[in-house]
Design an enzyme around this catalytic site. Structure first.
Site, PDB file in Angstrom:
ATOM      1  N   HIS A  75       0.311 -30.536   2.594  1.00 14.44           N
ATOM      2  CA  HIS A  75       1.058 -31.417   1.669  1.00 14.44           C
ATOM      3  C   HIS A  75       1.146 -30.810   0.258  1.00 14.44           C
ATOM      4  CE1 HIS A  75       1.047 -34.972   4.419  1.00 14.44           C
ATOM      5  NE2 HIS A  75      -0.057 -34.413   4.857  1.00 14.44           N
ATOM      6  N   ASN A 148       1.773 -41.137   6.548  1.00 11.46           N
ATOM      7  CA  ASN A 148       2.895 -40.234   6.820  1.00 11.46           C
ATOM      8  C   ASN A 148       4.127 -41.050   7.188  1.00 11.46           C
ATOM      9  OD1 ASN A 148       1.599 -37.753   6.435  1.00 11.46           O
ATOM     10  ND2 ASN A 148       0.947 -37.600   8.572  1.00 11.46           N
ATOM     11  N   HIS A 339      -7.288 -40.425  -1.165  1.00  9.08           N
ATOM     12  CA  HIS A 339      -8.406 -40.406  -0.217  1.00  9.08           C
ATOM     13  C   HIS A 339      -8.367 -41.676   0.635  1.00  9.08           C
ATOM     14  CE1 HIS A 339     -12.222 -40.122   1.613  1.00  9.08           C
ATOM     15  NE2 HIS A 339     -12.830 -39.389   0.689  1.00  9.08           N
ATOM     16  N   TYR A 362     -11.250 -35.377   2.218  1.00  7.85           N
ATOM     17  CA  TYR A 362     -10.427 -35.530   1.005  1.00  7.85           C
ATOM     18  C   TYR A 362     -11.210 -35.288  -0.287  1.00  7.85           C
ATOM     19  CZ  TYR A 362      -6.512 -36.853   3.887  1.00  7.85           C
ATOM     20  OH  TYR A 362      -5.498 -36.815   4.810  1.00  7.85           O
TER      21      TYR A 362
HETATM   22 FE1  HDD Z   1      -4.415 -35.447   5.399  1.00  9.67          FE
HETATM   23  C1  HDD Z   1      -3.626 -34.400   2.285  1.00  9.67           C
HETATM   24  C2  HDD Z   1      -1.838 -37.734   5.308  1.00  9.67           C
HETATM   25  C3  HDD Z   1      -4.950 -36.205   8.712  1.00  9.67           C
HETATM   26  C4  HDD Z   1      -7.165 -33.530   5.360  1.00  9.67           C
HETATM   27  N1  HDD Z   1      -2.992 -35.960   4.065  1.00  9.67           N
HETATM   28  C5  HDD Z   1      -2.836 -35.413   2.823  1.00  9.67           C
HETATM   29  C6  HDD Z   1      -1.740 -36.040   2.162  1.00  9.67           C
HETATM   30  C7  HDD Z   1      -1.235 -36.976   3.008  1.00  9.67           C
HETATM   31  C8  HDD Z   1      -2.036 -36.931   4.213  1.00  9.67           C
HETATM   32  C9  HDD Z   1      -0.062 -37.889   2.749  1.00  9.67           C
HETATM   33  C10 HDD Z   1      -1.242 -35.688   0.770  1.00  9.67           C
HETATM   34  C11 HDD Z   1      -1.853 -36.581  -0.263  1.00  9.67           C
HETATM   35  C12 HDD Z   1      -1.255 -36.267  -1.608  1.00  9.67           C
HETATM   36  O1  HDD Z   1      -0.052 -36.539  -1.784  1.00  9.67           O
HETATM   37  O2  HDD Z   1      -1.969 -35.728  -2.440  1.00  9.67           O
HETATM   38  N2  HDD Z   1      -3.529 -36.668   6.764  1.00  9.67           N
HETATM   39  C13 HDD Z   1      -2.550 -37.599   6.490  1.00  9.67           C
HETATM   40  C14 HDD Z   1      -2.363 -38.426   7.654  1.00  9.67           C
HETATM   41  C15 HDD Z   1      -3.227 -37.991   8.609  1.00  9.67           C
HETATM   42  C16 HDD Z   1      -3.969 -36.889   8.045  1.00  9.67           C
HETATM   43  C17 HDD Z   1      -1.388 -39.584   7.737  1.00  9.67           C
HETATM   44  C18 HDD Z   1      -3.463 -38.507   9.990  1.00  9.67           C
HETATM   45  C19 HDD Z   1      -3.323 -39.721  10.333  1.00  9.67           C
HETATM   46  N3  HDD Z   1      -5.779 -34.935   6.792  1.00  9.67           N
HETATM   47  C20 HDD Z   1      -5.850 -35.386   8.084  1.00  9.67           C
HETATM   48  C21 HDD Z   1      -7.057 -34.878   8.698  1.00  9.67           C
HETATM   49  C22 HDD Z   1      -7.709 -34.135   7.751  1.00  9.67           C
HETATM   50  C23 HDD Z   1      -6.875 -34.184   6.562  1.00  9.67           C
HETATM   51  C24 HDD Z   1      -7.497 -35.156  10.123  1.00  9.67           C
HETATM   52  C25 HDD Z   1      -9.007 -33.399   7.819  1.00  9.67           C
HETATM   53  C26 HDD Z   1     -10.009 -33.773   8.541  1.00  9.67           C
HETATM   54  N4  HDD Z   1      -5.200 -34.115   4.090  1.00  9.67           N
HETATM   55  C27 HDD Z   1      -6.368 -33.482   4.264  1.00  9.67           C
HETATM   56  C28 HDD Z   1      -6.791 -32.683   3.061  1.00  9.67           C
HETATM   57  C29 HDD Z   1      -5.659 -32.987   2.049  1.00  9.67           C
HETATM   58  C30 HDD Z   1      -4.733 -33.871   2.855  1.00  9.67           C
HETATM   59  C31 HDD Z   1      -7.099 -31.255   3.331  1.00  9.67           C
HETATM   60  C32 HDD Z   1      -4.989 -31.792   1.378  1.00  9.67           C
HETATM   61  C33 HDD Z   1      -4.870 -32.154  -0.069  1.00  9.67           C
HETATM   62  C34 HDD Z   1      -5.622 -33.371  -0.224  1.00  9.67           C
HETATM   63  O3  HDD Z   1      -6.149 -33.748   0.974  1.00  9.67           O
HETATM   64  O4  HDD Z   1      -5.804 -33.984  -1.251  1.00  9.67           O
HETATM   65  O5  HDD Z   1      -8.028 -33.121   2.592  1.00  9.67           O
END
Ligand code: HDD
Length: 689
Positions: A75, A148, A339, A362
């Site tokens: 993202h 999402n 988060h 997160y």
């Molecule tokens: Fe995630 C970012 C949505 C599964 C780990 N995720 C992130 C963002 C969104 C989602 C919208 C961007 C937030 C922003 O605008 O800053 N993610 C989801 C959805 C998931 C999902 C709807 C499943 C239902 N994500 C998911 C899993 C993991 C992560 C299973 C790890 C175990 N996601 C992250 C992250 C991010 C992230 C690496 C990258 C940047 C951030 O968090 O702030 O931690």
């Protein structure tokens, strides 16, 4: 100075303390020392070497050298906006969350929309899932709904997230391709991790190429819990439904946009807010009673499953309005830290193993991305609720915590800050009874990977099915390994044989044989965006093609009709600037054929006027413009001589759906109205292209 549209809410007031306006001010160093010259470094003589003493140069350069922070691992490309949320009626029966009780309360929100795979500078219009993350600044603390635009996920257990992401990111040996899943490693992952089948169906559908952030749904994906004041809990899934309805690009258009306007979605959101077309989303919830947890043919803890709306209806509980653009993208969008574990009393988790893992990831990612444990103090992340605890120090500490005591329990400060009782708003986790052996396992109830993929396929209209097949042809067609292409076809035969055969035909591998017949008929009409299309011309952008000598009588009625419908006409001409009509009126062309393209418009109209049309014909660009718009199933109109451009583009006016022509001046009014009705249809799929 507050911009128009500022919401004057508690969050906005808090942010105001941090805003800096440099207009009319003297330049200083970061130490507040006035600067006398910002053009020249300090040298030993005009042609001599720069002096070490030049603190001003050193400070400016060092700051610049450190301007970048790591982009989000997923993202990375996103754009935010401010707004507010209002609940329709008290939700006390279901949840004690305070922001869901009083319809007169406007809770400030910040929303960040994003793509998933691409880097921070990648194009907006790529085929991808879109992130839809909302931060509610409630009086009980921040609540983040990090969702999402697709209601299910690729994997069932968070431990697989790094594998999934490695597969869809550019391949590591050559860092190709950018912002695309159309490559070997992603499809190898899909074929060998079949739990992804359902989400892949969504990702190949038009949902993955939304027309606008304002025109897509949002989903919390996981099952969460609502808990009311009496301690009664219910399972809940969250939905955002856009008031403008769900609309998409066509694939060719999306690809062209990536070059013509890579910022299309952020520009669209920004401009809509600037023009007062505030994007609105209704918040809906699906709820399941705890005692019904095991009554469905899917496990409600499995994030690859949705709850069909026909079985578990969506109750609309409130509306979010985005009414203010951010002041600074880095400070707000880039530094926003969402988060799924930021919850308030009345909202709790389920044991969905994907959600459980997210609850770790997160905060962890913000520590590296935002440089330490005090990222919650960055203005965009600060709650409007007061913060009191014994956490101290760390990089970028902004608070000046007073006093001698920074531990609990204490007597020197009468135990302050002291924990709050549940009745005082203290967060108490829902006391779910859990027992089990420590195992690395997945429940057998997660084993069905295909039924809902099939449900999705069965719910599509013919046009939507065709788009899905074409998306598979593009994506899988780019896979070099024939073996992987064959595996993909074999896997999707479990979803639908016809689909698998159709994919196979486009990607040079064998159609499956001997696969069990598909389960007949199960469909959920709510999943089809075509069947639930909202017809409206509001906020649509219309290109008006004209040049010198145009006939104003063919333009004014159309402009009036568009304005009445809430659409936005923009004049495209042979040059930017003032254009004169045959009778001496003036119109302002904001685009030339060089600076614009049909892909940035929802519809095109060619004005009449002998001289204007003759010049447009000579320039040849207008017919090309029309051809592309026609190919993308958009509404096309022309008046009087303007019809000649349609003829030149090879469009048989009057017979093709979505093409309106006013042959005579007296028809312009009626024709403008038909044009608006056609525009409200969004696309004309029955057109033969
Ligand atoms: Fe995630 C970012 C949505 C599964 C780990 N995720 C992130 C963002 C969104 C989602 C919208 C961007 C937030 C922003 O605008 O800053 N993610 C989801 C959805 C998931 C999902 C709807 C499943 C239902 N994500 C998911 C899993 C993991 C992560 C299973 C790890 C175990 N996601 C992250 C992250 C991010 C992230 C690496 C990258 C940047 C951030 O968090 O702030 O931690």
């Amino acid at each position: 100075m507050k911009k128009e549209g500022h919401s004057n809410n508690a969050k906005d007031e808090q942010l105001e303390q941090f805003r800096v306006d440099h207009k009319g001010k003297k330049m200083t160093t970061t130490q507040g020392l006035r600067v006398s010259d910002d053009e020249h470094s300090l040298k030993a003589g005009g042609r001599g070497p720069t002096l070490m003493e030049d603190f001003q140069f050193r400070e400016k350069m060092t700051h610049f050298d450190h301007e970048r922070i790591p982009e989000r691992i997923v993202h990375a490309r996103g754009f935010g906006a401010h707004g507010y949320f209002q609940v329709y009626e008290p939700m006390a029966e279901y949840t004690k969350a305070k922001f869901l009780q009083d319809p007169s309360v406007k809770t400030p929100v910040f929303v960040r929309f994003s793509t998933v795979a691409g880097s921070r500078g990648s194009a907006d219009s790529v085929r991808d899932v879109r992130g839809f993350a909302a931060k509610f600044y409630t009086e009980e603390g921040n609540y983040d709904l990090v969702g999402n635009n697709i209601p299910v996920f690729f994997i069932q257990d968070a431990i697989k997230f790094p594998d999934l992401v490695h597969s869809f990111k550019p391949e590591p040996h050559n860092e190709i391709p950018q912002a695309s899943t159309a490559h070997d490693t992603f499809w190898d992952f899909v074929a060998n991790n079949t739990e992804s089948a359902h989400m892949v169906m969504w990702a190949m559908s038009d949902r993955a190429i939304p027309r606008s952030y304002r025109m897509m749904e949002g989903f919390g994906v996981h099952t969460f819990r609502f808990v009311n004041e009496q301690g009664k809990a219910r399972f809940v899934k969250f939905h955002w439904k856009p008031v403008l309805g769900v609309h998409s690009f066509v694939w060719d258009e999306a690809q062209k946009l990536a070059g013509r306007d890579p910022d299309f979605h952020r520009r669209d959101l920004w401009e809509a807010i600037e023009m007062g077309d505030y994007p609105e989303f209704e918040l809906g919830v699906q709820m399941i009673e705890e005692e019904d947890e095991h009554t469905f043919d899917f496990d409600i803890l499995d994030p690859t499953k949705l709850w069909p709306e026909e079985i578990v209806p969506v109750k609309m509980i409130g509306k979010m309005t985005l009414n203010r653009n951010q002041d600074n993208v880095f400070a707000e969008t880039e530094q926003a830290a969402f988060h799924p574990g930021h919850v308030v009393p009345g909202i709790d988790f389920s044991n969905d193993p994907l959600l459980q893992g997210r609850l770790f990831s997160y905060t962890d990612t913000q520590l590296i991305r935002l440089g330490g444990p005090n990222f919650h103090q960055i203005p965009i992340n600060r709650p409007v609720a007061p913060v009191h605890n014994n956490q101290r120090d760390g990089y970028h500490q902004m608070a000046i915590d007073k006093g001698q005591v920074s531990y609990h329990k204490n007597s020197l400060q009468q135990n302050d800050p002291h924990p709050a009782a549940e009745a005082e708003g203290g967060y108490v986790h829902y006391q779910e009874k859990v027992e089990g052996r420590k195992v690395r396992q997945r429940s057998d109830s997660f084993n069905d990977h295909y039924s809902q993929a099939q449900l999705f396929w069965n719910s599509m209209t013919d046009v939507e099915k065709q788009h899905i097949i074409e998306a598979f042809h593009f994506e899988v067609g780019k896979v070099k390994s024939k073996d992987v292409r064959q595996q993909v076809v074999d896997v999707f035969a479990n979803v639908d044989e016809e689909l698998a055969a159709a994919i196979a035909a486009g990607v040079g591998v064998k159609a499956p044989s001997g696969v069990s017949a598909s389960k007949a008929g199960l469909a959920s009409p709510a999943l089809s965006q075509e069947q639930n299309k909202k017809k409206s011309a509001a906020t649509r952008k219309v290109a008006i093609l004209l040049t010198e000598g145009y006939d104003a009588l063919t333009v004014t009625p159309m402009l009036e009709a568009l304005e009445k419908a809430g659409a936005h006409p923009e004049i495209v001409s042979s040059h930017v600037g003032a254009v004169k009509s045959a009778d001496g009126q003036e119109a302002e062309a904001v685009h030339s054929f060089l600076t614009s393209d049909p892909v940035i418009f929802d519809a095109v109209y060619v004005a009449g006027g002998k001289e204007s049309v003759a010049q447009l014909k000579a320039g040849q660009k207008a017919a090309e413009f029309i051809k592309d718009a026609f190919k993308h199933f958009k509404t096309i109109g022309a008046a009087t001589e303007g019809a000649e451009i349609l003829a030149e583009a090879g469009i048989p006016a009057g017979t093709e759906p979505g093409v309106t022509v006013a042959r005579q001046l007296e028809d312009v009014q009626a024709s403008s109205e038909s044009f608006i009705s056609a525009l409200a249809e969004h696309r004309h799929w029955s057109r033969q292209v």
